[in-house]
Motif scaffolding. Structure first.
Motif, PDB file in Angstrom:
ATOM      1  N   ILE A   3       9.097   8.785  -6.793  1.00  0.00           N
ATOM      2  CA  ILE A   3       7.998   8.454  -7.706  1.00  0.00           C
ATOM      3  C   ILE A   3       8.087   9.314  -8.966  1.00  0.00           C
ATOM      4  O   ILE A   3       8.192  10.545  -8.876  1.00  0.00           O
ATOM      5  CB  ILE A   3       6.626   8.684  -7.034  1.00  0.00           C
ATOM      6  CG1 ILE A   3       6.548   7.933  -5.709  1.00  0.00           C
ATOM      7  CG2 ILE A   3       5.485   8.260  -7.958  1.00  0.00           C
ATOM      8  CD1 ILE A   3       5.253   8.121  -4.957  1.00  0.00           C
ATOM      9  N   VAL A   5       5.887  10.705 -11.801  1.00  0.00           N
ATOM     10  CA  VAL A   5       4.477  10.933 -12.123  1.00  0.00           C
ATOM     11  C   VAL A   5       4.431  11.496 -13.535  1.00  0.00           C
ATOM     12  O   VAL A   5       4.913  12.607 -13.781  1.00  0.00           O
ATOM     13  CB  VAL A   5       3.828  11.932 -11.138  1.00  0.00           C
ATOM     14  CG1 VAL A   5       2.369  12.171 -11.505  1.00  0.00           C
ATOM     15  CG2 VAL A   5       3.956  11.444  -9.706  1.00  0.00           C
ATOM     16  N   VAL A  79       3.794   6.320 -11.840  1.00  0.00           N
ATOM     17  CA  VAL A  79       2.337   6.468 -11.958  1.00  0.00           C
ATOM     18  C   VAL A  79       2.053   7.223 -13.245  1.00  0.00           C
ATOM     19  O   VAL A  79       2.510   8.361 -13.415  1.00  0.00           O
ATOM     20  CB  VAL A  79       1.750   7.232 -10.746  1.00  0.00           C
ATOM     21  CG1 VAL A  79       0.228   7.265 -10.834  1.00  0.00           C
ATOM     22  CG2 VAL A  79       2.187   6.600  -9.429  1.00  0.00           C
ATOM     23  N   ASN A  80       1.310   6.599 -14.153  1.00  0.00           N
ATOM     24  CA  ASN A  80       1.120   7.194 -15.474  1.00  0.00           C
ATOM     25  C   ASN A  80      -0.239   7.876 -15.638  1.00  0.00           C
ATOM     26  O   ASN A  80      -1.264   7.221 -15.808  1.00  0.00           O
ATOM     27  CB  ASN A  80       1.265   6.112 -16.555  1.00  0.00           C
ATOM     28  CG  ASN A  80       1.092   6.688 -17.951  1.00  0.00           C
ATOM     29  OD1 ASN A  80       1.309   7.880 -18.168  1.00  0.00           O
ATOM     30  ND2 ASN A  80       0.718   5.855 -18.898  1.00  0.00           N
ATOM     31  N   ARG A 119       6.809  -1.043  -8.906  1.00  0.00           N
ATOM     32  CA  ARG A 119       5.373  -0.851  -9.138  1.00  0.00           C
ATOM     33  C   ARG A 119       5.128   0.160 -10.252  1.00  0.00           C
ATOM     34  O   ARG A 119       5.657   1.276 -10.216  1.00  0.00           O
ATOM     35  CB  ARG A 119       4.696  -0.365  -7.870  1.00  0.00           C
ATOM     36  CG  ARG A 119       3.211  -0.119  -8.122  1.00  0.00           C
ATOM     37  CD  ARG A 119       2.421   0.046  -6.852  1.00  0.00           C
ATOM     38  NE  ARG A 119       1.043   0.309  -7.228  1.00  0.00           N
ATOM     39  CZ  ARG A 119       0.019   0.291  -6.415  1.00  0.00           C
ATOM     40  NH1 ARG A 119       0.215   0.010  -5.153  1.00  0.00           N
ATOM     41  NH2 ARG A 119      -1.193   0.552  -6.834  1.00  0.00           N
ATOM     42  N   TYR A 120       4.310  -0.238 -11.228  1.00  0.00           N
ATOM     43  CA  TYR A 120       3.863   0.660 -12.290  1.00  0.00           C
ATOM     44  C   TYR A 120       2.354   0.771 -12.155  1.00  0.00           C
ATOM     45  O   TYR A 120       1.648  -0.242 -12.171  1.00  0.00           O
ATOM     46  CB  TYR A 120       4.223   0.095 -13.665  1.00  0.00           C
ATOM     47  CG  TYR A 120       3.578   0.851 -14.805  1.00  0.00           C
ATOM     48  CD1 TYR A 120       4.120   2.051 -15.245  1.00  0.00           C
ATOM     49  CD2 TYR A 120       2.429   0.391 -15.414  1.00  0.00           C
ATOM     50  CE1 TYR A 120       3.518   2.764 -16.275  1.00  0.00           C
ATOM     51  CE2 TYR A 120       1.824   1.092 -16.439  1.00  0.00           C
ATOM     52  CZ  TYR A 120       2.374   2.277 -16.865  1.00  0.00           C
ATOM     53  OH  TYR A 120       1.778   2.983 -17.883  1.00  0.00           O
ATOM     54  N   HIS A 121       1.865   1.995 -12.010  1.00  0.00           N
ATOM     55  CA  HIS A 121       0.432   2.183 -11.825  1.00  0.00           C
ATOM     56  C   HIS A 121      -0.144   2.913 -13.042  1.00  0.00           C
ATOM     57  O   HIS A 121       0.244   4.053 -13.321  1.00  0.00           O
ATOM     58  CB  HIS A 121       0.179   2.982 -10.546  1.00  0.00           C
ATOM     59  CG  HIS A 121      -1.247   2.965 -10.125  1.00  0.00           C
ATOM     60  ND1 HIS A 121      -1.774   2.012  -9.285  1.00  0.00           N
ATOM     61  CD2 HIS A 121      -2.269   3.759 -10.470  1.00  0.00           C
ATOM     62  CE1 HIS A 121      -3.067   2.238  -9.119  1.00  0.00           C
ATOM     63  NE2 HIS A 121      -3.388   3.288  -9.834  1.00  0.00           N
ATOM     64  N   GLN A 122      -1.040   2.254 -13.765  1.00  0.00           N
ATOM     65  CA  GLN A 122      -1.648   2.847 -14.951  1.00  0.00           C
ATOM     66  C   GLN A 122      -2.989   3.478 -14.581  1.00  0.00           C
ATOM     67  O   GLN A 122      -3.928   2.786 -14.202  1.00  0.00           O
ATOM     68  CB  GLN A 122      -1.858   1.755 -16.024  1.00  0.00           C
ATOM     69  CG  GLN A 122      -2.603   2.202 -17.261  1.00  0.00           C
ATOM     70  CD  GLN A 122      -1.808   3.201 -18.100  1.00  0.00           C
ATOM     71  OE1 GLN A 122      -0.582   3.277 -18.015  1.00  0.00           O
ATOM     72  NE2 GLN A 122      -2.505   3.972 -18.899  1.00  0.00           N
ATOM     73  N   VAL A 123      -3.047   4.811 -14.699  1.00  0.00           N
ATOM     74  CA  VAL A 123      -4.312   5.488 -14.437  1.00  0.00           C
ATOM     75  C   VAL A 123      -5.149   5.411 -15.707  1.00  0.00           C
ATOM     76  O   VAL A 123      -4.639   5.608 -16.809  1.00  0.00           O
ATOM     77  CB  VAL A 123      -4.075   6.962 -14.042  1.00  0.00           C
ATOM     78  CG1 VAL A 123      -5.391   7.698 -13.872  1.00  0.00           C
ATOM     79  CG2 VAL A 123      -3.244   7.022 -12.775  1.00  0.00           C
TER      80      VAL A 123
END
Ligand SMILES: NC(=O)c1ccc[n+]([C@@H]2O[C@H](COP(=O)([O-])OP(=O)(O)OC[C@H]3O[C@@H](n4cnc5c(N)ncnc54)[C@H](O)[C@@H]3O)[C@@H](O)[C@H]2O)c1
Length: 135
Positions: A3, A5, A79-80, A119-123
């Motif tokens: 991952i 991060v 994960v951004n 998977r790209y997860h935008q926080v």
């Protein structure tokens, strides 16, 4: 599982790094951070020697640097957390918010598409995603 991060030297990103290394000790976590005024490398001191953790100083707006890292590391997930996060500062200097929060996010998404990241997860915030129910 590997991952990337981003913004992992900041408040929430660092806690996510600790959580993931603790909960999934076999995962490889690569922290990408520009180390702005908000990022503090000493926050990550306790995990620096962990063989499953690596820190890389890059700006998410640096397309060449981001692509090179993705090419070398082949992450499964991104994960951004990297952001200009203090809204009051956007009144004084809006441009850096546009750079990091928009151009930087777009650069990461382009990199994910280019390198087939699953998977790209935008926080982000409740202003973007909406409120959670109280329960
Ligand atoms: N702190 C909160 O209570 C809270 C609540 C809701 C949502 N969020 C969201 O979570 C995310 C992270 O928030 P935080 O409080 O951890 O922020 P923070 O300001 O503590 O950390 C941001 C991190 O991003 C890094 N960074 C900034 N610009 C960068 C760039 N161009 N390239 C690479 N790294 C860069 C900084 O060095 C820092 O380590 C933000 O999107 C924020 O809106 C935070």
């Amino acid at each position: 599982m590997k991952i990337i991060v981003t913004g992992g030297a900041g408040f929430i990103g660092s806690n996510f790094v600790f959580h993931m290394l603790n909960k999934h000790p076999d995962y490889d976590i690569i922290c990408l951070d520009k180390l702005t005024y908000a990022g503090n490398l000493s926050t990550l001191a306790s995990v620096m020697d962990n063989p499953h953790f690596k820190f890389v100083k890059i700006d998410i707006c640096d397309r060449e640097g981001v692509y090179k890292l993705f090419e070398e590391e082949h992450p499964d997930i991104v994960v951004n957390f990297a952001a200009e996060s203090h809204v009051d500062r956007s009144i004084e200097n809006p441009e850096i918010f546009l750079q990091t929060n928009i151009i930087g996010t777009a650069t990461l998404m382009d990199a994910c598409r280019k390198y087939g990241i699953k998977r790209y997860h935008q926080v982000s915030t409740d202003e973007v995603y909406g409120d959670l129910p109280l329960d």
